[in-house]
Design an enzyme around this catalytic site. Sequence first.
Site, PDB file in Angstrom:
ATOM      1  N   ASP A  93     -98.617  54.033  13.415  1.00 56.44           N
ATOM      2  CA  ASP A  93     -97.299  53.695  13.947  1.00 56.44           C
ATOM      3  C   ASP A  93     -97.347  52.274  14.500  1.00 56.44           C
ATOM      4  OD1 ASP A  93     -98.576  53.885  16.370  1.00 56.44           O
ATOM      5  OD2 ASP A  93     -97.556  55.695  17.015  1.00 56.44           O
ATOM      6  N   SER A  94     -96.199  51.736  14.837  1.00 58.71           N
ATOM      7  CA  SER A  94     -96.123  50.317  15.193  1.00 58.71           C
ATOM      8  C   SER A  94     -96.566  50.015  16.614  1.00 58.71           C
ATOM      9  CB  SER A  94     -94.687  49.827  15.024  1.00 58.71           C
ATOM     10  OG  SER A  94     -93.845  50.414  16.003  1.00 58.71           O
ATOM     11  N   GLY A  95     -96.671  51.053  17.443  1.00 52.58           N
ATOM     12  CA  GLY A  95     -96.945  50.845  18.861  1.00 52.58           C
ATOM     13  C   GLY A  95     -95.691  50.715  19.690  1.00 52.58           C
ATOM     14  N   PHE A  97     -93.206  52.797  20.481  1.00 50.06           N
ATOM     15  CA  PHE A  97     -92.884  53.854  21.441  1.00 50.06           C
ATOM     16  C   PHE A  97     -93.689  53.674  22.724  1.00 50.06           C
ATOM     17  CE2 PHE A  97     -93.432  58.084  23.315  1.00 50.06           C
ATOM     18  CZ  PHE A  97     -92.108  58.503  23.398  1.00 50.06           C
ATOM     19  N   ASP A 149     -89.994  48.638  15.974  1.00 48.82           N
ATOM     20  CA  ASP A 149     -88.594  48.874  16.312  1.00 48.82           C
ATOM     21  C   ASP A 149     -88.420  49.012  17.811  1.00 48.82           C
ATOM     22  OD1 ASP A 149     -90.049  51.285  16.326  1.00 48.82           O
ATOM     23  OD2 ASP A 149     -88.206  52.451  16.180  1.00 48.82           O
ATOM     24  N   GLY A 218     -86.043  57.642  17.223  1.00 49.87           N
ATOM     25  CA  GLY A 218     -85.105  57.861  18.319  1.00 49.87           C
ATOM     26  C   GLY A 218     -84.731  59.297  18.568  1.00 49.87           C
ATOM     27  N   ASP A 268     -94.845  64.340  12.644  1.00 48.65           N
ATOM     28  CA  ASP A 268     -96.041  64.154  13.470  1.00 48.65           C
ATOM     29  C   ASP A 268     -95.718  64.499  14.909  1.00 48.65           C
ATOM     30  OD1 ASP A 268     -96.407  61.560  15.493  1.00 48.65           O
ATOM     31  OD2 ASP A 268     -94.687  61.391  14.148  1.00 48.65           O
ATOM     32  N   CYS A 306    -104.505  84.804  10.638  1.00 45.59           N
ATOM     33  CA  CYS A 306    -104.667  83.347  10.553  1.00 45.59           C
ATOM     34  C   CYS A 306    -106.010  83.027   9.899  1.00 45.59           C
ATOM     35  CB  CYS A 306    -104.585  82.717  11.934  1.00 45.59           C
ATOM     36  SG  CYS A 306    -104.853  80.929  11.937  1.00 45.59           S
ATOM     37  N   CYS A 308    -107.661  80.107  10.133  1.00 46.12           N
ATOM     38  CA  CYS A 308    -108.369  78.968  10.738  1.00 46.12           C
ATOM     39  C   CYS A 308    -109.755  79.386  11.234  1.00 46.12           C
ATOM     40  CB  CYS A 308    -107.546  78.371  11.888  1.00 46.12           C
ATOM     41  SG  CYS A 308    -107.671  79.253  13.460  1.00 46.12           S
ATOM     42  N   CYS A 311    -109.756  81.577  14.507  1.00 46.89           N
ATOM     43  CA  CYS A 311    -109.350  82.982  14.359  1.00 46.89           C
ATOM     44  C   CYS A 311    -110.357  83.789  13.552  1.00 46.89           C
ATOM     45  CB  CYS A 311    -107.966  83.053  13.726  1.00 46.89           C
ATOM     46  SG  CYS A 311    -106.656  82.502  14.842  1.00 46.89           S
ATOM     47  N   HIS A 337    -106.781  75.741  15.887  1.00 49.75           N
ATOM     48  CA  HIS A 337    -105.801  76.769  15.521  1.00 49.75           C
ATOM     49  C   HIS A 337    -104.389  76.198  15.437  1.00 49.75           C
ATOM     50  CE1 HIS A 337    -103.483  80.459  15.408  1.00 49.75           C
ATOM     51  NE2 HIS A 337    -102.759  79.954  16.401  1.00 49.75           N
TER      52      HIS A 337
END
Length: 374
Positions: A93-95, A97, A149, A218, A268, A306, A308, A311, A337
């Site tokens: 990501d661009s950083g 946030f 952004d 956003g 994400d 599950c 995983c 589990c 999990h």
Amino acid sequence: MKIKYTLLHKDENSNARYGSLQTNYGTFETPMFMPVGTKATVKSLTPEELKEAHSGIILSNTYHLWLRPGEDIVDKAGGLHKFMNYDGPILTDSGGFQVFSLVKNKEKDITEEGVHFKSHIDGSKLFLTPEKSIQIQNKLDSDIAMSFDECPPYPVSYEYMKKSVERTLRWAARGKKAHSNPNQSLFGIVQGGEFEDLREYSCKETVKLDFDGYSIGGTSVGEDKDTMYKMIDYGIKYLPTDKVRYLMGVGDPIDIIEGVIRGVDIFDCVLPTRIARHGQAFTREGKINFNNAKYKEDFSPVEEGCDCYTCKNYTKAYVRHLITTDEMLGGRLLSIHNIRFLIKLTEELREAIKENRVLEYKEEFLSKYNKKNN
């Protein structure tokens, strides 16, 4: 090589899409949940454990890697994949946030040139521009980089949001011009808050810049669920069907389902590892909290059925013991999990799309979810 998105099937009763995304480090199917590896690691998990969870792509954070260890160190290591020994696709990501969460005075600190803020580590003064964000990501050598952004809080006035959208578009053009890594794809980010006309405008103008993929930004910043879903609806219909769509910062299971129905391909969120560290796990019946004494003598898996690692090998009683005694293994096992839970959710959504039954899948999921009383 630039990424290549292929639309394989569209659900007949919704906007849900089944597709594949080809990258330099492999091809994965969409929809897909993307675990967050902020500082070049998904907290407490190894790359091998991520592969075992069937992770198609992970995210790392430009701001944090810029400060520590620095993009030059990662570059000398041969790029982010070699630095962290992860041979699957990576998005950075661009950083933005993180930067905007550190801004004290948005009127003074956010300028046309870039953003002034202080490091969360030592308080030193920093300045990040669209060009600098892209230059850092070029050196990190991720498969996908993100435009820088402005991330306005919620709520803000229409007038402020309009100015913010315009600035984000100018920054997007500057970042695209600065992008110089031929093997790295670049995504544009759509903003506009809760305002339908600004979402439409942001989408249409961002698409004109012809990015390799598009992100819906956003959302999940404090608004209610209905508002978030409207934010997605307002813009996504103007995004091209032949490029991938990424909804940023969303990891609640119900929100993922709602996003998929609206045509989102990638998600994400830090949620699965964050709640794991606090002793919580996703299940088909809702989240459960292992601080609850009722699991003290429960020798069943975290979730029946599950597949995983957690589990297949451990019981609720043992995981509760780890959580209540502050043993780090507890958070690790629940992280494994939770990440597998969300990835498995997107696997099931892909199958539902292929069978044109996504809306039925949603109803089936909701009929069970949130039934668990912790």
